[in-house]
Design a protein around this motif. Structure first.
Motif, short mmCIF file in Angstrom:
data_model
loop_
_atom_site.label_atom_id
_atom_site.label_comp_id
_atom_site.label_asym_id
_atom_site.label_seq_id
_atom_site.Cartn_x
_atom_site.Cartn_y
_atom_site.Cartn_z
N ALA A 101 35.26 36.80 28.35
CA ALA A 101 34.87 37.15 29.71
C ALA A 101 33.46 36.62 29.97
O ALA A 101 32.60 36.69 29.09
N ARG A 102 33.25 36.13 31.18
CA ARG A 102 31.93 35.67 31.58
C ARG A 102 31.66 36.16 33.00
O ARG A 102 32.56 36.27 33.83
N ALA A 103 30.39 36.44 33.28
CA ALA A 103 29.97 36.89 34.60
C ALA A 103 28.70 36.15 34.99
O ALA A 103 27.87 35.82 34.13
N ALA A 104 28.54 35.92 36.29
CA ALA A 104 27.34 35.23 36.77
C ALA A 104 26.12 36.13 36.73
O ALA A 104 25.04 35.71 36.31
N ASP A 231 36.05 39.76 41.33
CA ASP A 231 34.68 39.87 41.82
C ASP A 231 33.79 40.66 40.87
O ASP A 231 32.66 40.27 40.61
N VAL A 232 34.27 41.79 40.37
CA VAL A 232 33.45 42.67 39.52
C VAL A 232 34.24 43.12 38.30
O VAL A 232 35.44 43.41 38.38
N LEU A 233 33.57 43.19 37.17
CA LEU A 233 34.14 43.75 35.95
C LEU A 233 33.35 45.01 35.61
O LEU A 233 32.15 44.93 35.38
N GLN A 253 46.47 31.40 26.36
CA GLN A 253 45.21 32.12 26.26
C GLN A 253 44.81 32.59 27.65
O GLN A 253 45.08 31.92 28.64
N VAL A 254 44.17 33.74 27.70
CA VAL A 254 43.69 34.27 28.97
C VAL A 254 42.20 34.58 28.84
O VAL A 254 41.78 35.31 27.94
N ASP A 255 41.40 34.00 29.72
CA ASP A 255 39.99 34.31 29.84
C ASP A 255 39.74 34.95 31.20
O ASP A 255 40.62 34.95 32.07
N VAL A 256 38.55 35.49 31.38
CA VAL A 256 38.20 36.19 32.61
C VAL A 256 36.86 35.69 33.12
O VAL A 256 35.90 35.56 32.35
N LEU A 257 36.79 35.42 34.42
CA LEU A 257 35.54 34.99 35.04
C LEU A 257 35.31 35.82 36.30
O LEU A 257 36.17 35.86 37.18
N VAL A 258 34.16 36.50 36.36
CA VAL A 258 33.85 37.37 37.50
C VAL A 258 32.47 37.02 38.04
O VAL A 258 31.67 36.36 37.37
N PHE A 259 32.20 37.49 39.26
CA PHE A 259 30.87 37.29 39.82
C PHE A 259 29.86 38.20 39.14
O PHE A 259 28.79 37.76 38.73
#
Length: 270
Positions: A101-104, A231-233, A253-259
Motif C-alpha cells: 500500500a502507498r499513500a501520497a 481516497d483514504v486508507l 497480485q493486488v496493491d493499493v494506492l490512496v491519496f
C-alpha cells in the motif's frame, strides 16, 4: 500555489467566476483582472484568498507528504530508517491480503478538507492534482501494473453523489501512468454503513461480503497485477475486502494506492 506540476497545490475553482467567464466568452485582460478582484480565488482549506489558484502557502506547508523511510508492505512512515526491507510491527502481526500500500499524504487536517471537498462537495476540480500526487507516490506500484480498479460505490450512493471519487482519481492516475483502468470490474453488491466512527473490527464486518467481481470482467483480472484505488486508507478494511475478492478471481497480485492514509505514530517502529 498552482496545480500545473507535481508537488504543487490543487486548484480551487470559484463556481460563480467560472459561470461569468463562460457567459462572457473570451474576455479582455482588463475584464479578467476585474473578475479576479471582485471574485478572488479561495484556498480550499482555510477559505482565505490566494494569488492564482490552489491552496494558500500556509495550508500548503501543513500537507504532510509521505516519503521514505516507510514500511515496504503497508507504506506507513517510520520515525527513523530501520534498514532495507524492514517491515513494521503491524505488517508482521496482521499482514493484509494486498501486497503493498502507498499513500501520497498523511490524513491530517488539510488532507481531510481536500478529501471531503472531492467526496461530498462536487469538487472534481481537485482530482487532477490529487491524482498526480498519488501517481508520484505509487511509482513503484505502477511500474509493471496491468490494471487500475477503483473501489466502487453502491449504486444508491453513486446515484446520490453522481460520481465516484475513487474513479475520478483512478482516471487521472491512468492518464499519468498509462496503466488502463477498469472502472466496473468490482461491484459493491450491498449498501454498507459509513466507516467513520466504527472500530477496526466493526469496519471489517461492515464490508464483509460487500464486493464481487463483474463476471464479464474476470478476464481483465486473471493473472494480472492489480492496483486498487481509493481516497483514504484508515483501518484498511475496505481495500482488504476488495483485495480478497480480486485474489479469489485469480489476480496475480493486488496493491493499493490512496491519496491519504491515517498514520498512528504510536504504532510506528521504535
Amino acid at each position: 500555489m498552482d496545480a500545473s506540476t507535481d508537488g504543487q497545490a490543487p486548484p480551487r475553482a470559484n463556481p460563480l467566476r467560472a459561470a461569468l467567464l463562460a457567459c462572457y466568452g473570451v474576455v479582455s485582460h482588463a475584464a479578467r483582472t476585474a473578475l479576479d478582484v471582485a471574485l478572488p480565488t479561495l484556498c480550499v482549506a482555510c477559505r482565505e484568498p490566494v494569488a492564482g489558484v490552489g491552496v494558500c502557502a500556509d495550508c500548503w506547508t501543513k500537507l504532510s507528504f509521505i516519503e521514505r523511510p516507510y514500511c515496504p508492505r503497508l507504506g506507513t512512515p517510520f520515525v527513523y530508517d530501520p534498514g532495507t526491507n524492514m517491515l513494521s510491527m503491524e505488517a508482521i502481526a496482521n499482514p493484509p491480503a494486498y501486497q503493498r500500500a502507498r499513500a501520497a499524504v498523511r490524513y491530517d487536517d488539510v488532507a481531510k478538507v481536500l478529501v471531503h471537498a472531492l467526496k461530498y462537495q462536487d469538487r472534481t476540480d481537485l482530482a487532477p492534482a490529487m491524482g498526480r500526487w498519488m501517481a508520484r507516490a505509487g511509482t513503484e506500484l505502477l511500474d509493471g501494473a496491468d490494471v487500475l480498479i477503483p473501489v466502487p460505490l453502491h449504486w444508491r450512493r453513486g446515484w446520490s453523489r453522481r460520481y465516484n471519487q475513487s474513479g475520478a482519481l483512478a482516471r487521472i492516475i491512468a492518464g499519468q501512468s498509462g496503466v488502463p483502468i477498469v472502472p466496473d470490474a468490482l461491484r459493491r453488491i450491498r449498501p454498507t454503513r459509513q466507516q467513520v466512527g466504527l472500530s477496526k473490527n466493526d469496519r471489517a464486518r461492515n464490508v464483509q461480503g460487500a464486493f464481487k467481481i463483474a463476471t464479464e470482467r474476470t478476464s481483465r483480472i486473471q493473472g494480472r497485477r492489480v492496483i486498487v484505488i481509493d481516497d483514504v486508507l484508515t483501518s484498511g478494511a475496505t481495500v482488504d475486502a476488495c483485495a480478497r475478492v480480486l485474489l479469489r478471481a485469480k489476480a496475480a497480485q493486488v496493491d493499493v494506492l490512496v491519496f491519504a492514509r491515517v498514520v498512528d505514530t504510536m504504532k510506528a517502529p521504535i
